[in-house]
Write an enzyme that holds these catalytic residues in place. Structure first.
Site, PDB file in Angstrom:
ATOM      1  N   GLU A 205       0.803  -1.232   0.000  1.00  0.00           N
ATOM      2  CA  GLU A 205       0.000   0.000   0.000  1.00  0.00           C
ATOM      3  C   GLU A 205       0.837   1.284   0.000  1.00  0.00           C
ATOM      4  O   GLU A 205       0.545   2.211   0.752  1.00  0.00           O
ATOM      5  CB  GLU A 205      -0.932   0.013   1.221  1.00  0.00           C
ATOM      6  CG  GLU A 205      -1.910  -1.131   1.217  1.00  0.00           C
ATOM      7  CD  GLU A 205      -2.723  -1.222   2.517  1.00  0.00           C
ATOM      8  OE1 GLU A 205      -3.897  -1.549   2.440  1.00  0.00           O
ATOM      9  OE2 GLU A 205      -2.168  -0.973   3.602  1.00  0.00           O
TER      10      GLU A 205
HETATM   11  C1  TNX Z   1      -4.082  -4.003   4.759  1.00  0.00           C
HETATM   12  S1  TNX Z   1      -2.439  -6.300   4.298  1.00  0.00           S
HETATM   13  C2  TNX Z   1      -2.806  -3.760   5.218  1.00  0.00           C
HETATM   14  C3  TNX Z   1      -2.607  -3.353   6.611  1.00  0.00           C
HETATM   15  C4  TNX Z   1      -3.904  -3.197   7.339  1.00  0.00           C
HETATM   16  C5  TNX Z   1      -4.836  -4.309   6.963  1.00  0.00           C
HETATM   17  C6  TNX Z   1      -6.124  -4.302   7.728  1.00  0.00           C
HETATM   18  C7  TNX Z   1      -1.386  -5.290   4.158  1.00  0.00           C
HETATM   19  C8  TNX Z   1      -0.158  -5.804   3.627  1.00  0.00           C
HETATM   20  N1  TNX Z   1      -1.677  -4.036   4.504  1.00  0.00           N
HETATM   21  O1  TNX Z   1      -1.869  -2.158   6.661  1.00  0.00           O
HETATM   22  O2  TNX Z   1      -3.643  -3.211   8.710  1.00  0.00           O
HETATM   23  O3  TNX Z   1      -5.102  -4.221   5.606  1.00  0.00           O
HETATM   24  O4  TNX Z   1      -6.850  -5.453   7.492  1.00  0.00           O
END
Ligand code: TNX
Length: 537
Positions: free
Chosen positions: A353
């Protein structure tokens, strides 16, 4: 006509009184039976063990653990004998509170009748480092493995073959500590079977983390991945950059006090995990999810100024500067210090992300950071889309959380499968779950069990599976237990037991029996009414 309902009521109340009397006498006699003849004994180990072993052959009779049962230990070398001795100490420690037995551990390869024997002598090489054989007869228990690690996995199996009361931490009397006779041959399907805990969104103490490691190890989970940095917190002391924890570790989601582990505390966690043959995998999330670092040091920002601390739950707003050498100097300092205190061959570099980093900058950044990790003798792991960077090759491991690993397949990268809609422990079970999120959907216990990593990647690229617990909504142990248990038992089995040996209905009946064991260990598990039908916790 008017009198009729009255007569009816009379007969109903008479039969109610009768019914209550019958139930009462049943309850009394059940209690009596329990006193003299405990019903807690495991009759057939094939109906209880999680994860399910490769082969279980029922034998005749049972072995009875007594206060004078010795545990014999012997390795191929003196060093190995010492290591096995520690595993015996672990077993002894687990058996002591409920049995009250202070079992004697003896170094030697001539175990007499009535003993438990842990050895690597004659251990079969094809069992790998985690496989084992347990032979239980009324005379003795012999556990053989190629490596001490296999003996440690076997000891966890043995715990499950004792009555559920073995897991109580108070003395239990009037019980026969029996183990049903059997021969068990076992080894794991996948090498990496992990649990991730996000200690960045909410901080958890050393003791809270140790407890989770101990609980997970009983199901043969062998990696605990700690998500040590994110926008809301930096949780590991870095000696060269003390403000990371002083400032970056000073809060958490919701504005609480946060916290961090000193390097000594981290080493203590690593050692505690290693005693259970669990490896701690440290993660520092970058280039996104980096606000806690950007809030600690101005020089990491374009304008030279520290960012404000962040206690919300949005993602995707922060980024390291990807074309500034100061960034890479800083990251190298972090990787260097961590590689000195972390024996794991892996360092997780995040990579998820990074919505505020241009794709080409992201590609360059993850390539540079993975080289730094390599320089310190470690293998980098990254969340997808790390695999899509042209600078990333098959020396890096993909942790696959979305259904997107085309680039990794192309490059023959090994993968840890953590598909969000199947493996995320922070997803609610259903609409009534008091904690967690649901962006990837609800994950009831059945959904959590009914999948396989090979549904998402070719078997030869699957290193294993991991279930992550993100903690935006998880503030304490109570909530943590509730989201992890009982789903982790299913993930442990997916990682350990081959796909064709697993079946939901059969698993469900084994899982049902673990309710009492989890309760005895004080686990605040989700008491799913489809599994534990009428029993109230
Ligand atoms: C996505 S999964 C994220 C996390 C969040 C999560 C909440 C991922 C690699 N990144 O930063 O905590 O969703 O479900």
């Amino acid at each position: 006509m008017k009198n009729k309902p009255n007569i009816h009521w009379k007969s109903i109340s008479i039969s109610m009184v009768f019914l209550i009397l019958v139930m009462f006498s049943f309850a009394i006699s059940f209690k009596e039976i329990n006193k003299t003849n405990p019903t807690f004994a495991v009759e057939d180990g094939s109906n209880i063990i999680i994860p399910k072993p490769l082969s279980y052959k029922k034998g005749e009779g049972k072995f009875i653990l007594k206060k004078d049962t010795p545990i014999y230990v012997k390795g191929n070398t003196e060093e190995e004998t010492e290591e096995i001795n520690k595993i015996a100490e672990f077993l002894k420690g687990k058996l002591k509170p409920s049995t009250g037995f202070d079992l004697n551990i003896i170094k030697g390869d001539n175990p007499p009748p009535g003993s438990i024997y842990l050895t690597t002598i004659g251990g079969a090489k094809d069992k790998g480092s985690e496989g084992y054989t347990i032979i239980i007869t009324p005379e003795n228990i012999k556990i053989i493995a190629n490596k001490p690690e296999g003996l440690s996995r076997a000891v966890q199996t043995l715990r499950q073959l004792l009555p559920a009361d073995i897991e109580k931490n108070t003395l239990v009397t009037n019980i026969e500590w029996s183990v049903p006779a059997a021969t068990i041959d076992d080894k794991p399907e996948h090498a990496y079977r992990g649990l991730m805990i996000d200690v960045a969104r909410h901080f958890f103490t050393v003791d809270e983390i140790k407890r989770q490691i101990d609980l997970a190890a009983q199901y043969k989970i062998n990696r605990v991945h700690l998500h040590l940095s994110d926008d809301q917190g930096w949780r590991l002391e870095i000696k060269k950059w003390p403000d990371l924890t002083k400032i970056g570790g000073s809060t958490e989601v919701g504005g609480g006090p946060g916290g961090y582990y000193t390097q000594e505390e981290f080493k203590d966690i690593v050692k505690y995990a290693a005693e259970r043959y669990v490896e701690i995998v440290p993660e520092f999330d970058m280039p996104g999810h980096s606000n806690a670092a950007l809030a600690s040091y101005g020089f990491l920002n374009e304008d030279g100024k520290k960012k404000p601390l962040y206690t919300g739950t949005n993602v995707g707003f922060s980024s390291f500067m990807t074309h500034d050498e100061k960034t890479y100097g800083f990251i190298e300092d972090v990787i260097k210090e961590v590689s000195e205190i972390s024996p794991s061959k892996y360092i997780h570099i995040g990579g998820d992300e990074a919505d505020s980093t241009k794709k080409e900058d992201y590609d360059y950044f993850v390539g540079r950071v993975s080289k730094i990790v390599e320089k310190y003798g470690k293998t980098a792991i990254g969340w997808d889309p790390i695999d899509t960077s042209p600078q990333i090759n098959s020396s890096v491991i993909l942790q696959n959380w979305k259904d997107s690993n085309a680039a990794a397949r192309e490059k023959n990268m090994k993968m840890i499968i953590s598909i969000a809609k199947k493996a995320y422990l922070d997803m609610k079970y259903d609409e009534n779950t008091p904690y967690g999120l649901n962006w990837a959907g609800y994950i009831p216990v059945e959904t959590a069990y009914k999948w396989d990593p090979t549904d998402y990647a070719p078997k030869e690229l699957v290193l294993g599976i991991e279930a992550p617990l993100w903690t935006e909504t998880i503030e304490d142990t109570k909530a943590m237990d509730y989201m992890i248990y009982p789903r982790l038992l299913g993930y442990a089995e997916i990682g350990w037991t081959p796909k064709n040996a697993r079946e939901w209905i059969e698993y469900k009946s084994r899982l049902e029996k673990h309710g009492e064991r989890m309760k005895n260990q004080g686990i605040n598990y989700y008491n799913d009414s489809t599994i534990w039908r009428s029993k109230k916790k």
